[in-house]
Design an enzyme around this catalytic site. Structure first.
Site, PDB file in Angstrom:
ATOM      1  N   ASP A  41       0.827  -1.200   0.000  1.00 23.41           N
ATOM      2  CA  ASP A  41       0.000   0.000   0.000  1.00 23.41           C
ATOM      3  C   ASP A  41       0.864   1.255   0.000  1.00 23.41           C
ATOM      4  O   ASP A  41       2.015   1.227   0.454  1.00 23.41           O
ATOM      5  CB  ASP A  41      -0.911   0.009   1.229  1.00 23.41           C
ATOM      6  CG  ASP A  41      -2.008  -1.047   1.147  1.00 23.41           C
ATOM      7  OD1 ASP A  41      -2.349  -1.461   0.023  1.00 23.41           O
ATOM      8  OD2 ASP A  41      -2.516  -1.450   2.214  1.00 23.41           O
ATOM      9  N   TYR A  69       6.768  -8.477   8.324  1.00 28.56           N
ATOM     10  CA  TYR A  69       6.439  -7.052   8.467  1.00 28.56           C
ATOM     11  C   TYR A  69       6.735  -6.565   9.881  1.00 28.56           C
ATOM     12  O   TYR A  69       6.668  -7.330  10.844  1.00 28.56           O
ATOM     13  CB  TYR A  69       4.948  -6.808   8.197  1.00 28.56           C
ATOM     14  CG  TYR A  69       4.486  -7.159   6.809  1.00 28.56           C
ATOM     15  CD1 TYR A  69       4.460  -6.213   5.790  1.00 28.56           C
ATOM     16  CD2 TYR A  69       4.055  -8.457   6.513  1.00 28.56           C
ATOM     17  CE1 TYR A  69       4.022  -6.538   4.512  1.00 28.56           C
ATOM     18  CE2 TYR A  69       3.620  -8.792   5.242  1.00 28.56           C
ATOM     19  CZ  TYR A  69       3.603  -7.825   4.247  1.00 28.56           C
ATOM     20  OH  TYR A  69       3.175  -8.160   2.991  1.00 28.56           O
ATOM     21  N   ASP A  83      -6.416   1.849   8.068  1.00 28.58           N
ATOM     22  CA  ASP A  83      -5.079   2.419   8.241  1.00 28.58           C
ATOM     23  C   ASP A  83      -5.185   3.925   8.448  1.00 28.58           C
ATOM     24  O   ASP A  83      -6.277   4.510   8.404  1.00 28.58           O
ATOM     25  CB  ASP A  83      -4.158   2.067   7.068  1.00 28.58           C
ATOM     26  CG  ASP A  83      -4.642   2.612   5.724  1.00 28.58           C
ATOM     27  OD1 ASP A  83      -5.315   3.653   5.696  1.00 28.58           O
ATOM     28  OD2 ASP A  83      -4.337   1.990   4.686  1.00 28.58           O
ATOM     29  N   ARG A 177      -3.213  -4.520   7.867  1.00 32.94           N
ATOM     30  CA  ARG A 177      -4.153  -3.529   8.418  1.00 32.94           C
ATOM     31  C   ARG A 177      -5.411  -4.208   8.964  1.00 32.94           C
ATOM     32  O   ARG A 177      -5.960  -3.776   9.983  1.00 32.94           O
ATOM     33  CB  ARG A 177      -4.487  -2.461   7.391  1.00 32.94           C
ATOM     34  CG  ARG A 177      -4.940  -2.931   6.045  1.00 32.94           C
ATOM     35  CD  ARG A 177      -4.983  -1.753   5.069  1.00 32.94           C
ATOM     36  NE  ARG A 177      -4.981  -2.189   3.702  1.00 32.94           N
ATOM     37  CZ  ARG A 177      -5.913  -1.863   2.811  1.00 32.94           C
ATOM     38  NH1 ARG A 177      -6.928  -1.104   3.179  1.00 32.94           N
ATOM     39  NH2 ARG A 177      -5.825  -2.271   1.567  1.00 32.94           N
TER      40      ARG A 177
END
Length: 288
Positions: A41, A69, A83, A177
């Site tokens: 993203d 991540y 988010d 997210r």
């Protein structure tokens, strides 16, 4: 213009779409095909593997890998995009931090996620984000993903707003997210993803990734030393070899004999190398 085939390990900056990264790289390579392995993203940074030339044909074989991540989750609010780039709405309830360890442990393993409306998942021929932009809302089908590891790196529970820092190792298709959003729901106070860095995608690691500006400068100067071999992300596949006259038949898409035939590997996807060890094809093993 010189044709370039292989992979780049790009450190995508915050604020840029994955498609924009691909477009800028393509601008340095003329008519070469360029694609990426797994969307990041715009608000996220970190590892974005990019395929060049003939390597784009291998994307489907190189994408189904574990990814890692580092995420920051802000608590006490929810977001319509899950988010920090969405519309954030405070949640008046207090977080039950006494259950934090239990809640995090509950997300480890195979879980179901409902993809967020602002995502590229298809629904009846359209992407969810296209529906969201028109103000339409649907109930996407849940998808099964795997969280291999979920570790709490740090927390500011008395801050305003409270924050968690998480390290996640997960399967392809996992939305971090959505993971943060769902953690907030179980804590009773809501949460949204406020920062995200992809630290690895299969064999592509952040400490070896090059900033996009450096990649572009090298490509413009026709310095291709940063281009990784076409088989770089395929090392998880078993390797077999085709020789002699069979190499030409292989190039025309015909079935050919290979050696060795790994025990119990019938139907498996394998790398097919020539006598020089270079990748010549990717195929399925069949017993005849």
């Amino acid at each position: 213009m010189h044709k370039v085939h292989g992979f780049l390990n790009v450190h995508k900056p915050v604020g840029m779409t994955s498609f924009a990264v691909v477009k800028r790289i393509r601008g340095c390579l003329g008519r070469s095909r360029v694609g990426h392995l797994g969307t990041l993203d715009p608000m996220a940074e970190g590892v974005l593997p990019v395929a060049l030339g003939q390597a784009t044909r291998l994307i489907e074989f190189a994408s189904d890998v574990r990814k890692g991540y580092r995420a920051e989750a802000t608590l006490g609010a929810i977001s319509d995009t899950q988010d920090a780039w969405g519309c954030v709405t405070p949640v008046p309830a207090r977080c039950d931090f006494s259950r934090l360890d239990e809640v995090l442990a509950g997300f480890v393993g195979e879980i179901e996620q409902v993809p967020p409306m602002h995502s590229a998942v298809h629904h009846r021929g359209e992407r969810l984000y296209e529906l969201a932009r028109r103000g339409e809302s649907v109930q996407p089908a849940p998808r099964r993903v795997t969280i291999y590891r979920l570790q709490l790196l740090g927390a500011e529970l008395e801050a305003s707003p409270p924050r968690l820092w998480l390290e996640v190792e997960c399967s392809k298709g996992t939305y971090i997210r959505t993971l943060c959003h769902d953690i907030g729901l179980r804590l009773g106070c809501g949460a949204y993803l406020s920062a995200l860095t992809r630290v690895f995608s299969g064999p592509f690691h952040l400490d070896e990734a090059l900033p996009l500006d450096e990649v572009l400068a090298r490509l413009r100067a026709r310095d291709y030393s940063c281009v990784l071999p076409v088989d770089f992300p395929l090392q998880h596949l078993a390797a077999v070899q085709a020789t002699g006259e069979w190499l030409e038949r292989l190039g025309h898409g015909h079935a050919v004999p290979v050696t060795p035939f790994p025990a119990g590997a019938e139907g498996a996807v394998v790398r097919v190398n020539g006598p020089d060890g270079r990748l010549r094809a990717v195929g399925h093993l069949e017993w005849h």
